[in-house]
Design a protein around this motif. Structure first.
Motif, PDB file in Angstrom:
ATOM      1  N   MET A   1       0.838  -1.171   0.000  1.00  0.00           N
ATOM      2  CA  MET A   1       0.000   0.000   0.000  1.00  0.00           C
ATOM      3  C   MET A   1       0.887   1.239   0.000  1.00  0.00           C
ATOM      4  N   THR A   2       0.462   2.226  -0.721  1.00  0.00           N
ATOM      5  CA  THR A   2       1.186   3.487  -0.727  1.00  0.00           C
ATOM      6  C   THR A   2       0.356   4.551  -0.024  1.00  0.00           C
ATOM      7  N   CYS A   3       1.004   5.614   0.363  1.00  0.00           N
ATOM      8  CA  CYS A   3       0.281   6.679   1.066  1.00  0.00           C
ATOM      9  C   CYS A   3      -0.130   7.797   0.117  1.00  0.00           C
ATOM     10  N   ASP A   4      -0.167   7.532  -1.182  1.00  0.00           N
ATOM     11  CA  ASP A   4      -0.535   8.547  -2.167  1.00  0.00           C
ATOM     12  C   ASP A   4      -1.944   9.096  -1.939  1.00  0.00           C
ATOM     13  N   ARG A   5      -2.889   8.217  -1.668  1.00  0.00           N
ATOM     14  CA  ARG A   5      -4.291   8.626  -1.571  1.00  0.00           C
ATOM     15  C   ARG A   5      -4.829   8.593  -0.141  1.00  0.00           C
ATOM     16  N   LEU A   6      -3.986   8.309   0.823  1.00  0.00           N
ATOM     17  CA  LEU A   6      -4.449   8.258   2.208  1.00  0.00           C
ATOM     18  C   LEU A   6      -4.615   9.666   2.771  1.00  0.00           C
ATOM     19  N   VAL A   7      -5.687   9.849   3.537  1.00  0.00           N
ATOM     20  CA  VAL A   7      -5.954  11.129   4.176  1.00  0.00           C
ATOM     21  C   VAL A   7      -5.826  10.934   5.678  1.00  0.00           C
TER      22      VAL A   7
ATOM     23  N   LEU B   1       6.471   0.022  -7.296  1.00  0.00           N
ATOM     24  CA  LEU B   1       6.075  -0.071  -8.699  1.00  0.00           C
ATOM     25  C   LEU B   1       4.580   0.130  -8.861  1.00  0.00           C
ATOM     26  N   SER B   2       4.215   0.754  -9.942  1.00  0.00           N
ATOM     27  CA  SER B   2       2.795   0.944 -10.239  1.00  0.00           C
ATOM     28  C   SER B   2       2.215  -0.381 -10.740  1.00  0.00           C
ATOM     29  N   PRO B   3       0.901  -0.527 -10.689  1.00  0.00           N
ATOM     30  CA  PRO B   3       0.293  -1.757 -11.219  1.00  0.00           C
ATOM     31  C   PRO B   3       0.623  -1.996 -12.690  1.00  0.00           C
ATOM     32  N   ALA B   4       0.704  -0.931 -13.475  1.00  0.00           N
ATOM     33  CA  ALA B   4       1.043  -1.086 -14.896  1.00  0.00           C
ATOM     34  C   ALA B   4       2.465  -1.633 -15.054  1.00  0.00           C
ATOM     35  N   ALA B   5       3.386  -1.163 -14.220  1.00  0.00           N
ATOM     36  CA  ALA B   5       4.760  -1.656 -14.283  1.00  0.00           C
ATOM     37  C   ALA B   5       4.837  -3.117 -13.855  1.00  0.00           C
ATOM     38  N   LEU B   6       4.056  -3.497 -12.860  1.00  0.00           N
ATOM     39  CA  LEU B   6       4.033  -4.899 -12.433  1.00  0.00           C
ATOM     40  C   LEU B   6       3.480  -5.799 -13.530  1.00  0.00           C
ATOM     41  N   ILE B   7       2.439  -5.342 -14.225  1.00  0.00           N
ATOM     42  CA  ILE B   7       1.876  -6.131 -15.332  1.00  0.00           C
ATOM     43  C   ILE B   7       2.891  -6.250 -16.464  1.00  0.00           C
ATOM     44  N   ALA B   8       3.592  -5.165 -16.780  1.00  0.00           N
ATOM     45  CA  ALA B   8       4.614  -5.206 -17.825  1.00  0.00           C
ATOM     46  C   ALA B   8       5.737  -6.167 -17.442  1.00  0.00           C
ATOM     47  N   LEU B   9       6.124  -6.161 -16.194  1.00  0.00           N
ATOM     48  CA  LEU B   9       7.156  -7.091 -15.712  1.00  0.00           C
ATOM     49  C   LEU B   9       6.682  -8.531 -15.834  1.00  0.00           C
TER      50      LEU B   9
END
Length: 63
Positions: free
Chosen positions: A1-7, A40-48
């Motif tokens: 989990m990242t804290c990007d969207r946590l309030v 890693l972003s979900p898109a990067a994980l899928i690409a990997l």
């Protein structure tokens, strides 16, 4: 989990900005919990994953 969207419940600000002591503590705790692929972003994980599958298929065909 990242804290990007946590309030933060304490100051109602984004946790990643670290406006108060609660935000900073939560951000530190999350950073210590994250593993190898946590940044890693979900898109990067899928690409990997797609890349690894392609390499496995090529290795299987040449063997």
């Amino acid at each position: 989990m990242t804290c990007d969207r946590l309030v933060c419940a304490n100051c109602a600000g984004p946790v990643n900005e670290g406006r108060c002591a609660v935000c900073r503590a939560s951000r530190e705790r999350l950073q210590h919990q994250n593993g190898l692929f946590a940044g890693l972003s979900p898109a990067a994980l899928i690409a990997l994953l797609v890349t690894l599958v392609a390499v496995a298929l090529l290795a299987h065909q040449t063997a």
